[in-house]
Design a protein around this motif. Structure first.
Motif, short mmCIF file in Angstrom:
data_model
loop_
_atom_site.label_atom_id
_atom_site.label_comp_id
_atom_site.label_asym_id
_atom_site.label_seq_id
_atom_site.Cartn_x
_atom_site.Cartn_y
_atom_site.Cartn_z
N ARG A 211 0.84 -1.21 0.00
CA ARG A 211 0.00 0.00 0.00
C ARG A 211 0.87 1.25 0.00
NH1 ARG A 211 -1.58 3.57 3.88
NH2 ARG A 211 -3.69 4.44 3.80
N ALA A 212 1.88 1.28 0.86
CA ALA A 212 2.76 2.45 0.94
C ALA A 212 3.53 2.66 -0.36
CB ALA A 212 3.73 2.28 2.11
N ARG A 213 3.94 1.56 -0.99
CA ARG A 213 4.66 1.67 -2.26
C ARG A 213 3.76 2.21 -3.36
NH1 ARG A 213 8.62 -1.73 -3.84
NH2 ARG A 213 8.17 -0.91 -5.92
N ALA A 246 1.38 -8.04 -0.26
CA ALA A 246 2.73 -8.50 -0.58
C ALA A 246 2.73 -9.64 -1.58
CB ALA A 246 3.46 -8.93 0.70
N THR A 247 1.66 -10.42 -1.63
CA THR A 247 1.62 -11.56 -2.54
C THR A 247 0.76 -11.34 -3.78
OG1 THR A 247 -0.15 -12.53 -1.17
CG2 THR A 247 2.11 -13.25 -0.73
N SER A 248 -0.21 -10.42 -3.70
CA SER A 248 -1.05 -10.15 -4.88
C SER A 248 -0.58 -8.90 -5.63
CB SER A 248 -2.51 -9.97 -4.47
OG SER A 248 -2.67 -8.89 -3.58
N PHE A 249 0.37 -8.16 -5.02
CA PHE A 249 0.89 -6.92 -5.62
C PHE A 249 -0.27 -5.94 -5.83
CE2 PHE A 249 3.74 -10.29 -7.66
CZ PHE A 249 4.57 -10.35 -6.57
N VAL A 250 -0.62 -5.66 -7.08
CA VAL A 250 -1.80 -4.84 -7.41
C VAL A 250 -2.68 -5.71 -8.29
CG1 VAL A 250 -2.65 -2.74 -8.50
CG2 VAL A 250 -0.40 -2.74 -7.36
N THR A 251 -3.87 -6.05 -7.79
CA THR A 251 -4.76 -6.95 -8.53
C THR A 251 -6.10 -6.27 -8.80
OG1 THR A 251 -3.73 -8.93 -7.59
CG2 THR A 251 -5.94 -9.18 -8.51
N PRO A 252 -6.51 -6.19 -10.06
CA PRO A 252 -7.78 -5.53 -10.39
C PRO A 252 -8.99 -6.27 -9.82
CG PRO A 252 -6.39 -5.83 -12.34
CD PRO A 252 -5.79 -6.65 -11.25
N VAL A 253 -9.96 -5.51 -9.37
CA VAL A 253 -11.25 -6.05 -8.93
C VAL A 253 -12.29 -5.66 -9.98
CG1 VAL A 253 -13.07 -5.89 -7.18
CG2 VAL A 253 -10.65 -5.96 -6.49
N ALA A 276 3.95 -0.35 -12.77
CA ALA A 276 4.91 0.54 -12.12
C ALA A 276 5.48 -0.08 -10.86
CB ALA A 276 4.23 1.87 -11.78
N TYR A 277 4.62 -0.75 -10.09
CA TYR A 277 5.09 -1.38 -8.85
C TYR A 277 6.08 -2.50 -9.14
CZ TYR A 277 5.14 -4.28 -4.68
OH TYR A 277 5.56 -5.03 -3.61
#
Length: 281
Positions: A211-213, A246-253, A276-277
């Motif tokens: 989240r912070a990243r 930490a394991t899903s990184f950024v995942t679209p809903v 980007a992440y």
């Protein structure tokens, strides 16, 4: 052979054990951290170590190993398990003591356990490409969700409710009718005006390292972020939605409570944040 680390020893995974009166086992008097591993390196390593130290401090559990020692142990555990892409799980409890709710009168040695496993990043990428469904459930957790403890029964029940509904994640709703976070993720929406919205980092949510990243990634491209709770109705009407961990990184809903988000496809802004992440990882 798979290996675990328990209190100074690397052991075959099936033989690793703790004492029956360990306070983590009996009282959930323990904290944990999880790191994703990509190409043999810990992602967001410092952020997770910082949060681990904060969680230990909040529960007044002594730190059993220095950061440098933990990094060495994690590296050796990954080497023994031949893992370059996966995750590392670390748990530290107050230790073994005669069962009593109050802290032990005499100092005890904290229990430290580490395990690791492989993850299928290709499967995660495929899921991100199609997006996931979430459902909302009442938030039944305690008042200090900012401490990463192993007291996860409400999270387990929420995740199970999601699975039984054919969804991947459950977003929890507090007594004010606002979404706090997922059972194991932070929750985000993109408003019609293009603003990112996520719950403020108070005692009601875990202060996610990913989240912070994402805050940094968003600021780098000039996106505006609002830290506040949002209602399920706001989420149904959002331009995009996504979750982070930490394991899903950024995942679209793409679906919330069977409400299709936008056109039911992963949003371009969400996918750009994911790219980007991972590009900075």
């Amino acid at each position: 052979m798979r290996f675990a680390y328990v209190n100074g020893r690397f052991l075959p995974h099936g033989e690793a054990s703790i004492h029956v009166e360990d306070r983590g086992f009996q009282f959930a008097d323990a904290v944990y951290e999880v790191w994703s591993v990509r190409e043999g390196k810990l992602m967001d390593a410092d952020g997770h170590f910082d949060r681990l130290e904060r969680s230990l401090g909040e529960l007044r559990i002594p730190t059993p190993r220095s950061r440098a020692a933990l990094e060495h142990i994690i590296g050796e555990l990954l080497r023994r398990n031949r893992i370059r892409n996966g995750l590392v799980y670390l748990q530290i409890s107050r230790g073994q003591a005669r069962r009593d709710h109050a802290f032990p009168k005499q100092a005890v040695q904290p229990t430290i356990v580490l395990t690791c496993k492989r993850l299928d990043h290709a499967a995660a990428e495929a899921r991100a490409e199609r997006g996931i469904a979430v459902v909302t459930v009442p938030d039944q957790r305690w008042a200090r969700c900012d401490i990463k403890t192993v007291n996860l029964l409400p999270n387990v029940l929420a995740k199970q409710a999601a699975h039984e509904a054919g969804a991947v994640e459950a977003w929890q709703v507090d007594r004010d009718g606002r979404i706090t976070e997922g059972s194991s993720t932070n929750a985000w929406i993109v408003t019609k005006a293009g603003k990112l919205v996520t719950r403020q980092a108070d005692h009601g949510i875990l202060h996610g390292i990913t989240r912070a990243r994402i805050f940094k990634c968003a600021q780098d491209v000039g996106l505006e972020i609002e830290e506040r709770g949002f209602t399920p109705q706001e989420a149904y009407e959002a331009r995009e939605a996504f979750l982070t961990s930490a394991t899903s990184f950024v995942t679209p809903v793409v679906s919330i409570d069977n409400h299709s988000i936008a056109n039911g496809e992963p949003g371009l802004l969400t996918l750009s944040l994911r790219e980007a992440y991972l590009g900075e990882a």
